[in-house]
Design an enzyme around this catalytic site. Structure first.
Site, short mmCIF file in Angstrom:
data_model
loop_
_atom_site.label_atom_id
_atom_site.label_comp_id
_atom_site.label_asym_id
_atom_site.label_seq_id
_atom_site.Cartn_x
_atom_site.Cartn_y
_atom_site.Cartn_z
N TRP A 183 0.85 -1.19 0.00
CA TRP A 183 0.00 0.00 0.00
C TRP A 183 0.88 1.23 0.00
CZ3 TRP A 183 -0.34 3.97 3.75
CH2 TRP A 183 -1.29 4.97 3.44
N GLU A 224 -3.19 -2.88 -2.46
CA GLU A 224 -4.27 -2.23 -1.70
C GLU A 224 -4.54 -0.82 -2.21
OE1 GLU A 224 -5.22 -0.91 2.94
OE2 GLU A 224 -3.39 -2.01 2.45
N LYS A 226 -6.95 2.95 -2.17
CA LYS A 226 -7.58 3.88 -1.24
C LYS A 226 -8.26 4.97 -2.06
CE LYS A 226 -6.85 6.23 3.17
NZ LYS A 226 -5.88 6.57 4.23
N ASP A 257 -9.74 -2.84 2.04
CA ASP A 257 -9.74 -2.20 3.35
C ASP A 257 -11.08 -1.49 3.51
OD1 ASP A 257 -9.44 -0.11 5.40
OD2 ASP A 257 -7.33 -0.69 5.43
N HIS A 260 -11.18 2.25 3.04
CA HIS A 260 -10.51 2.84 1.87
C HIS A 260 -11.43 3.04 0.67
CE1 HIS A 260 -6.04 1.95 3.04
NE2 HIS A 260 -6.72 2.58 3.99
N HIS A 284 -8.53 -6.02 5.05
CA HIS A 284 -8.06 -5.19 6.16
C HIS A 284 -9.31 -4.62 6.81
CE1 HIS A 284 -3.54 -4.29 5.26
NE2 HIS A 284 -3.79 -5.55 5.50
N ASP A 292 -11.44 9.78 8.39
CA ASP A 292 -10.47 8.86 8.99
C ASP A 292 -10.86 7.41 8.68
OD1 ASP A 292 -8.58 7.60 10.46
OD2 ASP A 292 -9.15 8.43 12.39
N ASP A 294 -9.36 4.56 9.92
CA ASP A 294 -8.75 3.53 10.76
C ASP A 294 -9.21 3.53 12.21
OD1 ASP A 294 -6.86 2.20 8.87
OD2 ASP A 294 -6.12 4.24 8.68
N ASP A 324 -6.80 -3.78 10.84
CA ASP A 324 -5.96 -2.63 10.48
C ASP A 324 -6.59 -1.35 11.00
OD1 ASP A 324 -4.28 -0.76 9.43
OD2 ASP A 324 -4.76 -1.14 7.34
#
Length: 416
Positions: A183, A224, A226, A257, A260, A284, A292, A294, A324
């Site tokens: 990533w 990966e 985003k 993810d 993402h 993930h 945000d 995460d 993650d």
């Protein structure tokens, strides 16, 4: 011995064709790769206190952060002891152990810099996964693998080549393929003059990285995407479309993810489609909140949907599940435990869905009964099955975790 609550739950689920004992047995064999970076705020062991950069930010300053490799490993084991199921550990390249060797830059990393992690994993029965680290470095100035400066680009290409060799060594040592994820945060805050040139550079960089063929018995490569990040609000080079095409063409894994993608995208709906064309998926699990991506994952609707579709795909051997997220505003061991337990709950929920009966109704075009059964499932005693699963794995209940985390904080992390 099963509790009376579980016996009642078992009977309730049996009435809709679900075997709870079988669900628990299957869940015990599904590994989740726990991310190492929740414990120390992604600092790693290269430059203590260095800023993350590349659009990454860890908010909060809760006491007790892991300060060295010994503390981090102890905290990881504590978090795992609070979570049911089977676990792997996901490492980033900036967690190299230089305690017995000279420190080197990332383009010179070797398997020996992770030998102590390999040995630790073997000692505790924890297989390792790996990530190239394209942030928190002087040469990570917003563009890494896509940098027009050949010197900087070549540095990062060599770094990822070295990481694949490290992952291969991990896979050989542990007898289980190491999943290596790529990533990059490369992108632009405002509109680029040319969207395509950076993607052409990225393709060429990835081609060079993957030119060394490594057996999939030892290493599984994944890429990966985003949708945007801090400092890359207008343009991210590694978009979902780019990496989906690249993964299909090069027969590698695609990383999904949860944080993402656009907030209105249904990531769970991508599972079945993607598996038609790529050899596997790396998940993930994270939780996006506004900008945000995460936050600590919770057993919410999105995660439930992911668990359902993972199980319904009937392709568990092709799906690799990892956590993650990073939150420094709360107790870090508690964050690990809360999130990893939520991941387990989502999979258990998927295993307890009356999929056979739902398909029967659907094949009979009895869509009203299908909808009613989906609704009826929501009030079945899931909690009793979850507590039975925890008991069989010899870990505390959800409320018990709170006490265990507080005890560890009082005895260990508060003294750091």
């Amino acid at each position: 011995m099963a509790t009376s609550n579980y016996q009642a739950a078992k009977e309730a689920y049996a009435a809709i064709g679900v075997d709870t004992d079988k669900a628990i047995a299957v869940l015990k064999q599904i590994p989740i790769s726990l991310h190492c970076w929740q414990g120390d705020d992604i600092v790693g062991f290269e430059n203590a206190g260095a800023s993350l950069g590349s659009g990454l930010a860890v908010t909060g300053n809760y006491p007790g952060r892991s300060r060295n490799i010994e503390e981090l490993r102890a905290d990881i084991l504590k978090a795992i002891s609070l979570t049911p199921g089977k676990y792997r550990l996901n490492l980033h390249a900036n967690y190299a152990d230089f305690s017995t060797s000279k420190k080197v830059d990332r383009d010179q990393l070797r398997p020996e810099h992770f030998q102590s992690w390999i040995d630790w994993g073997k000692e505790h029965g924890i297989a390792l996964d790996f990530n190239s680290t394209f942030f928190s470095h002087p040469k990570a100035d917003g563009l890494t693998l896509t940098n027009k400066d050949k010197g900087i680009r070549d540095f990062w290409i060599e770094h990822s080549k070295r990481c694949r060799e490290i992952g291969e060594a991990m896979g050989k040592a542990q007898g289980s393929a190491c999943v290596h994820n790529i990533w990059i945060a490369d992108g632009m805050k405002d509109i680029p003059a040319d969207h395509n040139i950076y993607r052409e550079i990225l393709k060429n960089s990835l081609d060079e990285i993957l030119s060394n063929k490594i057996s999939k018995d030892y290493l599984l490569d994944s890429v990966e995407s985003k949708v945007f990040g801090i400092g890359t609000e207008s343009y991210v080079v590694g978009s979902n479309e780019f990496y989906l095409g690249y993964a299909i063409k090069n027969d590698i894994l695609l990383t999904l993810d949860l944080g993402h993608f656009h907030p209105t995208e249904n990531v769970s709906d991508k599972i079945g489609t993607v598996l038609m064309y790529v050899p596997g998926i790396l998940f993930h699990l994270s939780r996006g909140v506004r900008w945000d991506s995460d936050h600590v994952i919770l057993f919410n609707d999105e995660l439930k949907n992911v668990g359902e579709e993972i199980i319904r795909s009937n392709q568990l051997e092709k799906i690799h599940i990892g956590t993650d997220y990073f939150d420094a505003s709360i107790n870090r061991i508690g964050a690990w435990a809360t999130g990893s337990r939520a991941a387990q709950k989502s999979l258990l929920h998927g295993l307890l869905m009356p999929n056979k009966k739902l398909r029967e109704y659907e094949d009979a075009r009895n869509y009203g009964a299908r909808l009613a059964l989906i609704e009826a499932e929501k009030t079945l005693p899931f909690g009793a099955v979850w507590e039975e699963y925890c008991a069989q794995c010899n870990v505390p209940t959800d409320l018990g975790v709170i006490d265990q985390v507080a005890k560890y904080e009082a005895e260990v992390t508060s003294k750091r």
